[in-house]
Design an enzyme around this catalytic site. Structure first.
Site, PDB file in Angstrom:
ATOM      1  CG  ASP A  27      35.780  43.029  47.324  1.00  0.00           C
ATOM      2  OD1 ASP A  27      36.296  42.251  46.524  1.00  0.00           O
ATOM      3  OD2 ASP A  27      36.396  43.971  47.867  1.00  0.00           O
ATOM      4  CG  ASP A  29      42.522  43.845  49.449  1.00  0.00           C
ATOM      5  OD1 ASP A  29      43.255  43.424  50.351  1.00  0.00           O
ATOM      6  OD2 ASP A  29      42.765  44.867  48.788  1.00  0.00           O
TER       7      ASP A  29
HETATM    8  N1  PLP Z   1      44.055  38.305  44.783  1.00  0.00           N
HETATM    9  C1  PLP Z   1      45.099  38.705  45.517  1.00  0.00           C
HETATM   10  C2  PLP Z   1      46.364  37.927  45.479  1.00  0.00           C
HETATM   11  C3  PLP Z   1      45.009  39.834  46.310  1.00  0.00           C
HETATM   12  O1  PLP Z   1      46.064  40.221  47.050  1.00  0.00           O
HETATM   13  C4  PLP Z   1      43.798  40.563  46.311  1.00  0.00           C
HETATM   14  C5  PLP Z   1      43.677  41.747  47.112  1.00  0.00           C
HETATM   15  O2  PLP Z   1      44.581  42.115  47.852  1.00  0.00           O
HETATM   16  C6  PLP Z   1      42.732  40.126  45.534  1.00  0.00           C
HETATM   17  C7  PLP Z   1      42.894  39.008  44.780  1.00  0.00           C
HETATM   18  C8  PLP Z   1      41.415  40.823  45.493  1.00  0.00           C
HETATM   19  O3  PLP Z   1      40.608  40.329  46.520  1.00  0.00           O
HETATM   20  P1  PLP Z   1      39.117  40.851  46.713  1.00  0.00           P
HETATM   21  O4  PLP Z   1      38.266  40.141  45.708  1.00  0.00           O
HETATM   22  O5  PLP Z   1      38.788  40.495  48.135  1.00  0.00           O
HETATM   23  O6  PLP Z   1      39.173  42.319  46.495  1.00  0.00           O
HETATM   24 CA    CA Z   2      38.090  44.166  46.236  1.00  0.00          CA
END
Ligand code: PLP
Ligand code: CA
Length: 300
Positions: A27, A29
């Site tokens: 993953d 974020d």
């Molecule tokens: N979608 C958006 C718009 C985001 O800003 C984020 C995280 O900041 C995510 C999804 C989640 O991303 P990930 O799957 O990398 O945690």
């Molecule tokens: Ca995440």
């Protein structure tokens, strides 16, 4: 049963763990970075996995960027990364629509990230950016609907508004209009006392007013799972790292991957306790406060 904290592992157990996978899906974020800041130690840990010969894929539900922009962001934060290692939901939308031979237009509650991925596969779209001011919504006319629209896509949209919901629901009133969503994350990690509503918030809103259910492409849903399964990974020798149990860990468990949860993003120690009690969503195999804690555990 308690989740095993890798920090409590012996040297031998760490060595066994590191030898047990040859692909790392991570993953982004909450594991690698939060907003535009790398989480300390994450770049070094990912680069160390690569040095050990592990194949790496970045799997993100974030729909706001194209794959090459994610690669640039990762590189700027110190990760070795290339666009073909990025699996993002904007890319999945384009991949899905291209795969079914879609030739109509997309009405989007979403961002340029999805738009650019669609453009790259020759699919037309409308809807990016602010629409009417909300005080105008009652003056919306049927002539404002585009008869070429054959799909509504819902992703993250900072300009989401009542008029956009009206248009999405109006298109979806036609049964043959497809309804696709990037992801259903409830919230995004931010830290501090501010809650950032996730794309799931917008998907639920459109599902409510359209009285339909979206086909969701991102983690932990079936489309990204089938995509990963088609990449020829050996599930038993694949490690999925995430900060959320109901997206990342759920996807990993459904695919038969090993799973590592880090507590640097959405899921807290307290949430983990709750999941343990409620037995839902699935628990990870192992946990760490943050990915960078592995740096001190790699054999020297
Ligand atoms: N979608 C958006 C718009 C985001 O800003 C984020 C995280 O900041 C995510 C999804 C989640 O991303 P990930 O799957 O990398 O945690
Ligand atoms: Ca995440």
């Amino acid at each position: 049963s308690a989740v095993f904290n890798l920090k409590d592992a012996t040297k031998e157990e760490i060595q066994t763990f590191l030898n047990s996978f040859d692909t790392v899906l991570t993953d982004c974020d909450g594991v690698l970075w939060i907003d535009n800041n790398a989480i300390p130690g994450s770049p070094e840990t990912m680069n160390q996995f690569r040095k050990l010969g592990k194949k790496i894929f970045y799997v993100t539900n974030n729909s706001t960027k194209i794959r090459s922009d994610f690669a640039i962001k990762a590189q700027e934060l110190g990760f070795i990364a290339s666009a073909d290692e990025i699996l993002s939901t904007a890319y999945l939308v384009a991949h899905y629509l291209k795969g079914i031979g879609f030739t109509k237009k997309v009405y989007m509650i979403g961002s340029n990230g999805i738009g650019e991925e669609l453009k790259a596969v020759g699919i037309r779209y409308i809807g990016v950016g602010p629409d009417h001011v909300c005080s105008d919504f009652k003056s919306m006319k049927p002539s404002e609907l585009d008869s070429e629209v054959g799909a509504v896509v819902v992703g993250f949209d900072e300009h989401v508004s009542y008029p956009k919901f009206m248009k999405a629901a109006s298109y979806l009133d036609s049964e043959d209009c497809l309804f696709i969503a990037t992801n259903t994350d409830e919230r995004f990690p931010k830290g501090g006392s501010i809650v950032v509503p996730g794309t799931g918030t917008l998907v639920k809103a459109v599902e409510t007013c359209s009285q339909r259910k979206a086909l969701v492409l991102g983690k932990p849903h079936a489309y990204v799972r089938k995509f990963l399964e088609s990449c020829g990974l050996d599930p038993a020798r694949t490690l999925m790292i995430g900060d959320r149990c109901n997206t990342d860990i759920e996807l990993g468990v459904r695919c038969g991957f090993q799973t590592l949860l880090v507590l640097s993003g959405v899921t807290s120690e307290r949430d983990l306790e709750k999941i343990r009690t409620e037995k839902k969503p699935p628990l990870p195999d192992v946990v760490l406060p943050k990915l960078g804690d592995l740096m001190a555990l790699f054999p020297s």
